[in-house]
Motif scaffolding. Structure first.
Motif, mmCIF file in Angstrom:
data_model
loop_
_atom_site.group_PDB
_atom_site.id
_atom_site.type_symbol
_atom_site.label_atom_id
_atom_site.label_comp_id
_atom_site.label_asym_id
_atom_site.label_seq_id
_atom_site.Cartn_x
_atom_site.Cartn_y
_atom_site.Cartn_z
ATOM 1 N N ASP A 208 0.868 -1.189 0.000
ATOM 2 C CA ASP A 208 0.000 0.000 0.000
ATOM 3 C C ASP A 208 0.900 1.231 0.000
ATOM 4 O O ASP A 208 1.449 1.612 1.035
ATOM 5 C CB ASP A 208 -0.907 0.004 1.237
ATOM 6 C CG ASP A 208 -1.960 1.107 1.170
ATOM 7 O OD1 ASP A 208 -1.808 2.021 0.348
ATOM 8 O OD2 ASP A 208 -2.933 1.051 1.950
ATOM 9 N N CYS A 211 -0.554 4.347 2.572
ATOM 10 C CA CYS A 211 -1.221 3.445 3.516
ATOM 11 C C CYS A 211 -2.066 4.152 4.559
ATOM 12 O O CYS A 211 -2.946 3.528 5.150
ATOM 13 C CB CYS A 211 -0.190 2.559 4.201
ATOM 14 S SG CYS A 211 0.938 3.445 5.299
ATOM 15 N N ALA A 214 -3.231 2.197 7.459
ATOM 16 C CA ALA A 214 -2.794 0.810 7.212
ATOM 17 C C ALA A 214 -3.912 -0.208 7.349
ATOM 18 O O ALA A 214 -3.661 -1.393 7.585
ATOM 19 C CB ALA A 214 -1.633 0.435 8.125
ATOM 20 N N LEU A 217 -3.540 -3.109 4.867
ATOM 21 C CA LEU A 217 -2.437 -4.017 5.196
ATOM 22 C C LEU A 217 -2.784 -4.930 6.363
ATOM 23 O O LEU A 217 -2.519 -6.134 6.325
ATOM 24 C CB LEU A 217 -1.189 -3.200 5.522
ATOM 25 C CG LEU A 217 -0.554 -2.436 4.352
ATOM 26 C CD1 LEU A 217 0.576 -1.558 4.845
ATOM 27 C CD2 LEU A 217 -0.052 -3.401 3.283
ATOM 28 N N GLY A 274 4.093 -0.966 3.777
ATOM 29 C CA GLY A 274 3.291 0.248 3.845
ATOM 30 C C GLY A 274 4.147 1.482 3.677
ATOM 31 O O GLY A 274 5.226 1.591 4.278
ATOM 32 N N ALA A 285 0.283 3.975 11.570
ATOM 33 C CA ALA A 285 0.117 2.673 10.922
ATOM 34 C C ALA A 285 0.972 1.611 11.615
ATOM 35 O O ALA A 285 0.514 0.491 11.884
ATOM 36 C CB ALA A 285 0.494 2.786 9.443
ATOM 37 N N ARG A 286 2.204 1.971 11.931
ATOM 38 C CA ARG A 286 3.095 1.008 12.592
ATOM 39 C C ARG A 286 2.571 0.644 13.989
ATOM 40 O O ARG A 286 2.659 -0.508 14.420
ATOM 41 C CB ARG A 286 4.509 1.581 12.687
ATOM 42 C CG ARG A 286 5.161 1.810 11.340
ATOM 43 C CD ARG A 286 6.565 2.340 11.471
ATOM 44 N NE ARG A 286 7.481 1.331 11.999
ATOM 45 C CZ ARG A 286 8.801 1.494 12.038
ATOM 46 N NH1 ARG A 286 9.345 2.611 11.581
ATOM 47 N NH2 ARG A 286 9.567 0.550 12.521
ATOM 48 N N TRP A 289 -0.314 -1.751 13.608
ATOM 49 C CA TRP A 289 0.210 -3.050 13.183
ATOM 50 C C TRP A 289 0.797 -3.809 14.375
ATOM 51 O O TRP A 289 0.524 -5.002 14.583
ATOM 52 C CB TRP A 289 1.272 -2.841 12.096
ATOM 53 C CG TRP A 289 1.881 -4.107 11.566
ATOM 54 C CD1 TRP A 289 2.927 -4.805 12.097
ATOM 55 C CD2 TRP A 289 1.469 -4.838 10.416
ATOM 56 N NE1 TRP A 289 3.206 -5.911 11.339
ATOM 57 C CE2 TRP A 289 2.326 -5.960 10.301
ATOM 58 C CE3 TRP A 289 0.480 -4.659 9.466
ATOM 59 C CZ2 TRP A 289 2.212 -6.888 9.274
ATOM 60 C CZ3 TRP A 289 0.357 -5.582 8.431
ATOM 61 C CH2 TRP A 289 1.214 -6.679 8.346
ATOM 62 N N TRP A 299 8.180 -0.624 6.365
ATOM 63 C CA TRP A 299 7.565 0.707 6.401
ATOM 64 C C TRP A 299 8.533 1.727 5.824
ATOM 65 O O TRP A 299 9.714 1.737 6.167
ATOM 66 C CB TRP A 299 7.211 1.102 7.845
ATOM 67 C CG TRP A 299 6.308 0.110 8.513
ATOM 68 C CD1 TRP A 299 6.671 -0.876 9.363
ATOM 69 C CD2 TRP A 299 4.887 0.007 8.346
ATOM 70 N NE1 TRP A 299 5.574 -1.607 9.758
ATOM 71 C CE2 TRP A 299 4.469 -1.086 9.154
ATOM 72 C CE3 TRP A 299 3.944 0.713 7.609
ATOM 73 C CZ2 TRP A 299 3.135 -1.488 9.237
ATOM 74 C CZ3 TRP A 299 2.624 0.325 7.704
ATOM 75 C CH2 TRP A 299 2.221 -0.750 8.496
#
Length: 713
Positions: A208, A211, A214, A217, A274, A285-286, A289, A299
């Protein structure tokens, strides 16, 4: 009470609109005996094991309702009989708590809030009659009762999901994300991600490049590693429901945990990558995740043009959902989509792509051949998913700059050169469907462009019309020397009812333009019209030149632009009448812009009223009256509606009654087929002023409005 977990039960699983067929397949895989697709959901037949399994594993459903009774419900009596047919003691303790969600209306219940309260009382009465106590209401209830009414029929059920099934648990409930988790899962299904997971490829990638949160993902990883969404939630099923089978639920949880362990044993097969250009998006996003305990992902933070090459997974899916600002247009989006298409085309030939965005995005700017398109609804926004089986760009890219359109605009500007040079106004028309293929009108407001698209005839292919529009929007900035970010597009369609007075958007692109020494506020985006009818420029100037010492009346005054000209011209009195409070406030702003706001003698009045009724009752006289009625309008006086062709004689008679002996009525309207009643000429002295009232920039369209000067004989 312990429920018999092998008895067939009726269920309804809700989902976002347009993904019902996908949910039906998913429920079948979960063990449904039969399914029936409905609106924004699927009816299913299955035992309690099926229902629990679906709540645990469904990636697409929003809510799960166990149907208890269905029947007639056209009034309170029928609905009460249906409620009383249910033994509520099988589902709820007398001292328990409940909440009622009520949808629809019937002959007796005309308010859903009242309906919910009424249903709660009926259930409570059943408990009170048998136990002397009744359940209480709570926002965190033991049981949620759902009542649906539709066309005289009713269904009553209990919601067995404790929280919305779209919530997985890896995101705080108050966190805003561009797309809900279950919708993202549906997009991945349509994009072919499950097929790649099930393929015999040794390595599979999901990428993505924009992202954001995310969501794609994470949902893709949950699918790849066979992780049930219900495992991530702290609570999935309504455990305080008396029919809850804790042993069955625990059995299914343990099965899901075993499947997750098996799925995570194949982490080396998958690559998840991502990227986003915003550091905050990558950090968020991280964090999401990591909260799911998924294996490490890749990433990066960079612009699309700087995206590095992916690792060489055997097959892969690139999923894109670009963040697009509300004010964006095809011109400002071109670099993004061009870069996206170029980067996707650089991927290995075994990769496929998908792009999910609002329905009107300029997909053609990617220069890629898309394979299929699917319709979705993201909250209230209509979106589309475009899939690309092959990431191959066209050998002959579309010519996005139209020389024909640019040349025509240059020709028009040459004709308007002296007019523009005189500097009487910085708001004027530069193009109006001069070339049939480019069915737009283009008006310049200072350093902005206002583009109105005419709805194409049904004989024109919709995609061809859309491509022509995008081509025009890409041509205009260079042809007119305007910043691409200062181009506003609106589609011109016939409006009904209140639409002409209501906001069309929220961009609030308001600016100030000038006209013969007068300043006006215009708004290019938020309403159907901008606040200034450019074709009335000459007649407004005529008012300014003839208003000195006069009593002026502006009927259907809109934003009061003609009133301002009259006031600047030295009118002794200016009355502005309109039914819209919004436009009257706008008119006051226009007066203030021209230092006319201080009025201790009440020379300038703003009257909110139905113009037809107000004029009929008016007992004052005016020397100049500007009357520019709409083509149609609601009125209690004239057969419930006003039709300018049918009713203009009566309207003119009413206006002439309050016109002074030496006064002038300026009558105009924009109904292209309008014909002035011959009786007007028999009663009054009429001067056809259509030619004189037509400005140079509208000469190509002489039917833009009609205009007559009417006086007493």
């Amino acid at each position: 009470m312990q429920s018999d977990n092998v008895t067939s039960l009726q269920w309804f699983f809700a989902c976002p609109q347009f993904i019902e067929p996908l949910l039906a397949d998913e429920l079948t895989d979960c063990g449904a005996e039969s399914v029936k697709i409905g609106h924004a959901g699927v009816q299913a037949l299955g035992d309690l094991r099926f229902g629990y399994r679906a709540m645990l594993w469904s990636r697409l459903a929003s809510r799960a309702t166990l149907q208890l009774a269905q029947g007639f419900g056209k009034d309170q009596a029928e609905l009460q009989a249906l409620i009383d047919s249910i033994d509520w003691q099988q589902h709820l303790r007398p001292e328990g708590t409940l909440k009622v969600r009520f949808f629809g209306l019937n002959d007796d219940i005309r308010n859903t809030q009242f309906g919910a309260q009424w249903v709660k009382d009926q259930i409570g009465d059943q408990f009170r009659s048998q136990h002397g106590v009744r359940p209480s209401v709570s926002n965190t209830p033991d049981l949620v009762v759902v009542v649906n009414l539709h066309k005289g029929n009713a269904s009553i059920g209990i919601e067995l999901n404790q929280h919305s099934l779209h919530q997985r648990g890896y995101r705080d409930l108050g966190t805003h994300a561009p797309i809900r988790e279950n919708l993202a899962a549906a997009v991945l299904v349509r994009a072919g991600w499950p097929e790649l997971i099930a393929s015999d490829a040794e390595t599979v990638a999901l990428i993505d490049p924009q992202c954001a949160a995310a969501t794609f993902l994470i949902e893709g990883a949950l699918m790849a590693f066979d992780i049930a969404p219900g495992l991530l939630r702290e609570h999935t099923v309504a455990e305080r429901w008396l029919g809850h089978d804790a042993d069955l639920w625990q059995e299914l949880l343990e099965e899901a945990q075993q499947r997750r362990a098996t799925g995570l044993a194949h982490t080396e097969r998958f690559e998840f990558w991502g990227n986003d250009s915003h550091a905050a998006a990558v950090m968020a996003a991280r964090a999401d995740w990591r909260s799911t305990d998924l294996p490490a992902a890749r990433w990066t933070q960079c612009d699309l043009k700087a995206m590095p090459a992916p690792t060489l997974a055997q097959v892969g899916l690139v999923i894109n959902s670009p963040t697009i600002e509300a004010s964006a247009n095809v011109v400002t989006l071109r670099p993004l989509f061009d870069a996206l298409g170029t980067w996707m085309a650089s991927l290995p030939s075994t990769y496929r792509g998908a792009l999910f965005a609002e329905a009107d995005v300029p997909i053609a700017l990617t220069n890629l051949f898309y394979s299929k398109e699917y319709r979705f609804l993201n909250s209230e926004t209509e979106c589309k998913l475009y899939t690309f089986d092959k990431l191959v760009q066209k050998e002959r890219p579309t010519e996005w700059i139209s020389d024909d359109l640019a040349n025509r605009i240059t020709k028009n500007l040459r004709k308007l050169k002296n007019f523009i040079k005189q500097g009487h106004t910085d708001a004027y028309r530069v193009y109006d469907m001069d070339i049939p293929e480019y069915a737009i009108a283009v008006d310049r407001y200072a350093d902005w462009l206002h583009v109105q698209e005419y709805a194409p005839p049904k004989s024109i292919d919709e995609k061809a019309a859309e491509q022509r529009l995008q081509q025009a929007l890409l041509t205009l900035p260079a042809a007119l020397g305007v910043d691409p970010k200062k181009v506003v597009l609106k589609q011109r369609r016939q409006q009904k009812g209140k639409n002409q007075y209501e906001k069309q958007g929220r961009a609030e692109q308001a600016l100030i333009v000038s006209e013969h020494g007068v300043r006006f506020k215009v708004n290019l985006s938020d309403y159907l019209d901008t606040g200034l009818f450019l074709d009335h420029r000459p007649i407004r100037y005529w008012l300014q030149q003839h208003a000195k010492g006069q009593r002026v009346l502006n009927l259907f005054c809109y934003t009061g632009t003609a009133s301002v000209h009259a006031a600047v011209g030295g009118a002794n009195r200016v009355d502005s009448v309109d039914m819209s409070a919004t436009y009257l406030e706008w008119a006051k702003e226009n007066f203030s812009l021209n230092d006319l706001q201080h009025d201790p003698y009440r020379r300038y009045r703003f009257i909110q009223a139905n113009v037809l009724e107000w004029l009929y009752d008016c007992d004052e006289y005016y020397d100049l009256i500007f009357l520019d009625p709409p083509t149609f309008s609601n009125s209690k006086r004239m057969q419930d509606t006003f039709d300018v062709q049918r009713d203009h004689l009566a309207l003119i008679d009413d206006a002439m009654r309050v016109l002074s002996a030496e006064g002038t009525l300026i009558f105009s309207n924009n109904f292209r087929k309008f014909k002035l009643d011959a009786e007007v000429g028999e009663k009054y002295a009429v001067q056809d002023y259509r030619k004189q009232s037509l400005p140079l920039d509208f000469e190509r369209d002489p039917k833009i409005h009609g205009c007559w000067l009417i006086r007493h004989r």
